[in-house]
Design a protein around this motif. Structure first.
Motif, mmCIF file in Angstrom:
data_model
loop_
_atom_site.group_PDB
_atom_site.id
_atom_site.type_symbol
_atom_site.label_atom_id
_atom_site.label_comp_id
_atom_site.label_asym_id
_atom_site.label_seq_id
_atom_site.Cartn_x
_atom_site.Cartn_y
_atom_site.Cartn_z
ATOM 1 N N THR A 31 0.860 -1.192 0.000
ATOM 2 C CA THR A 31 0.000 0.000 0.000
ATOM 3 C C THR A 31 0.897 1.244 0.000
ATOM 4 O O THR A 31 0.958 1.967 0.983
ATOM 5 C CB THR A 31 -0.915 0.025 1.240
ATOM 6 N N PRO A 32 1.605 1.466 -1.111
ATOM 7 C CA PRO A 32 2.539 2.597 -1.138
ATOM 8 C C PRO A 32 1.849 3.931 -0.859
ATOM 9 O O PRO A 32 2.433 4.807 -0.217
ATOM 10 C CB PRO A 32 3.133 2.541 -2.547
ATOM 11 N N ASP A 33 0.618 4.055 -1.345
ATOM 12 C CA ASP A 33 -0.107 5.328 -1.240
ATOM 13 C C ASP A 33 -1.597 4.960 -1.208
ATOM 14 O O ASP A 33 -2.141 4.478 -2.208
ATOM 15 C CB ASP A 33 0.242 6.179 -2.467
ATOM 16 N N GLY A 62 2.751 1.751 4.390
ATOM 17 C CA GLY A 62 2.313 3.005 4.995
ATOM 18 C C GLY A 62 0.851 3.344 4.737
ATOM 19 O O GLY A 62 0.241 4.108 5.476
ATOM 20 N N GLY A 63 0.266 2.733 3.680
ATOM 21 C CA GLY A 63 -1.137 2.989 3.384
ATOM 22 C C GLY A 63 -2.067 1.939 3.972
ATOM 23 O O GLY A 63 -3.297 2.019 3.783
ATOM 24 N N ASN A 64 -1.531 0.950 4.684
ATOM 25 C CA ASN A 64 -2.376 -0.142 5.188
ATOM 26 C C ASN A 64 -3.588 0.345 5.980
ATOM 27 O O ASN A 64 -4.718 -0.074 5.720
ATOM 28 C CB ASN A 64 -1.562 -1.087 6.085
ATOM 29 N N GLU A 82 4.391 -5.187 11.472
ATOM 30 C CA GLU A 82 3.705 -4.708 12.681
ATOM 31 C C GLU A 82 4.464 -3.587 13.385
ATOM 32 O O GLU A 82 3.942 -2.977 14.317
ATOM 33 C CB GLU A 82 3.404 -5.884 13.621
ATOM 34 N N LYS A 83 5.668 -3.271 12.904
ATOM 35 C CA LYS A 83 6.348 -2.059 13.378
ATOM 36 C C LYS A 83 5.526 -0.827 13.018
ATOM 37 O O LYS A 83 5.610 0.202 13.687
ATOM 38 C CB LYS A 83 7.738 -1.933 12.728
ATOM 39 N N ILE A 84 4.744 -0.917 11.929
ATOM 40 C CA ILE A 84 3.989 0.273 11.517
ATOM 41 C C ILE A 84 2.483 0.038 11.369
ATOM 42 O O ILE A 84 1.727 0.995 11.330
ATOM 43 C CB ILE A 84 4.563 0.927 10.227
ATOM 44 N N ALA A 85 2.033 -1.216 11.270
ATOM 45 C CA ALA A 85 0.588 -1.472 11.124
ATOM 46 C C ALA A 85 0.265 -2.887 11.600
ATOM 47 O O ALA A 85 1.028 -3.820 11.347
ATOM 48 C CB ALA A 85 0.157 -1.307 9.667
#
Ligand code: ZN
Ligand code: FE
Length: 247
Positions: A31-33, A62-64, A82-85
């Protein structure tokens, strides 16, 4: 059968929608954007069933959250995401993922990041390789070791030559300039010319194929370019040369 819709986003990323024709099931590969993913779904008239991440970087996962909020689709990927989503299912190499009547094999392809995975559909011979393998290049070795990265590239190189390889960035012209600095094999020179011409016409160079990469990619050809070294060390030497290349 799997259909792939490719769309450019951010500065040089590609997003991909993988669509199982038989059932209409659709996955977003990374999910790049979020806005670009949602616009692509709308343009195709497809409903999102699944997000499949390759690695934790923001231009991949980053778009998840925004895509999940908009679509309700679950997200699968390597634990590092899971560090970011938050993920709904953690994947490791050897797993398989069902997308309608398509079964994607999960390949461990760490090296760019430690937990990077790729997805391969043996039926349509389609691979989504994130930032592991690029057309005439490979991802930077941010987290892994040369041994790990070389093992990952070898795993991809072992796929059928005709496999369509969907890499996540349009870096091919810069990669071709570097390849020419390392390798004067006729196939490399011819392909570089094709790449420069395609980019001049603003055409994408992705997908590539495993066969084309085996013939022209200086990272896959590292053992031929540095025959005095063992393969992982040869890879490390080419990787270091690219990191320092001012082409
Ligand atoms: Zn990355
Ligand atoms: Fe990336």
């Amino acid at each position: 059968m799997l259909t792939v819709h490719r769309f450019p986003c951010l500065s040089d990323n590609y997003g991909f929608l993988a669509h199982d024709e038989a059932t209409g099931t659709t996955a977003a590969i990374d999910t790049p954007d979020a806005d670009a993913v949602l616009a692509a779904l709308k343009a195709k008239g497809w409903t999102l069933s699944l997000i499949l991440n390759t690695h934790w970087h923001h231009d991949h996962a980053g778009g998840n959250v925004a895509v999940q909020t908009a679509t309700g689709a679950p997200a699968y990927g390597p634990a590092e995401v899971e560090k970011i989503a938050k993920l709904d299912r953690i994947l490791i190499g050897g797993d398989s993922v069902t997308l309608g009547e398509t079964t994607l094999q999960v390949l461990e392809t760490g090296g760019h990041t430690l937990g990077h995975i790729s997805y391969f559909d043996p039926q349509s011979k389609t691979a989504f390789v994130g930032d592991t393998l690029f057309a005439m290049g490979c991802g930077r070795m941010f987290e892994g070791t040369p041994e790990q990265f070389w093992t990952s590239l070898s795993r991809l190189a072992a796929l059928p030559d005709e496999t369509a390889v969907y890499c996540a960035h349009e870096y091919t012209a810069a990669n071709a300039r570097f390849a020419l600095s390392m390798d004067d094999a006729p196939a490399v020179v011819i392909r570089a010319e094709d790449v420069f011409a395609a980019r001049k016409r603003e055409e994408p160079t992705v997908p590539t194929t495993i066969g084309a990469e085996k013939a022209t990619n200086p990272f896959l050809r590292a053992p031929l370019l540095a025959p005095d070294l063992d393969p992982a060390a040869a890879f490390a030497k080419v990787r270091a040369a690219k990191d320092g290349f001012k082409g």
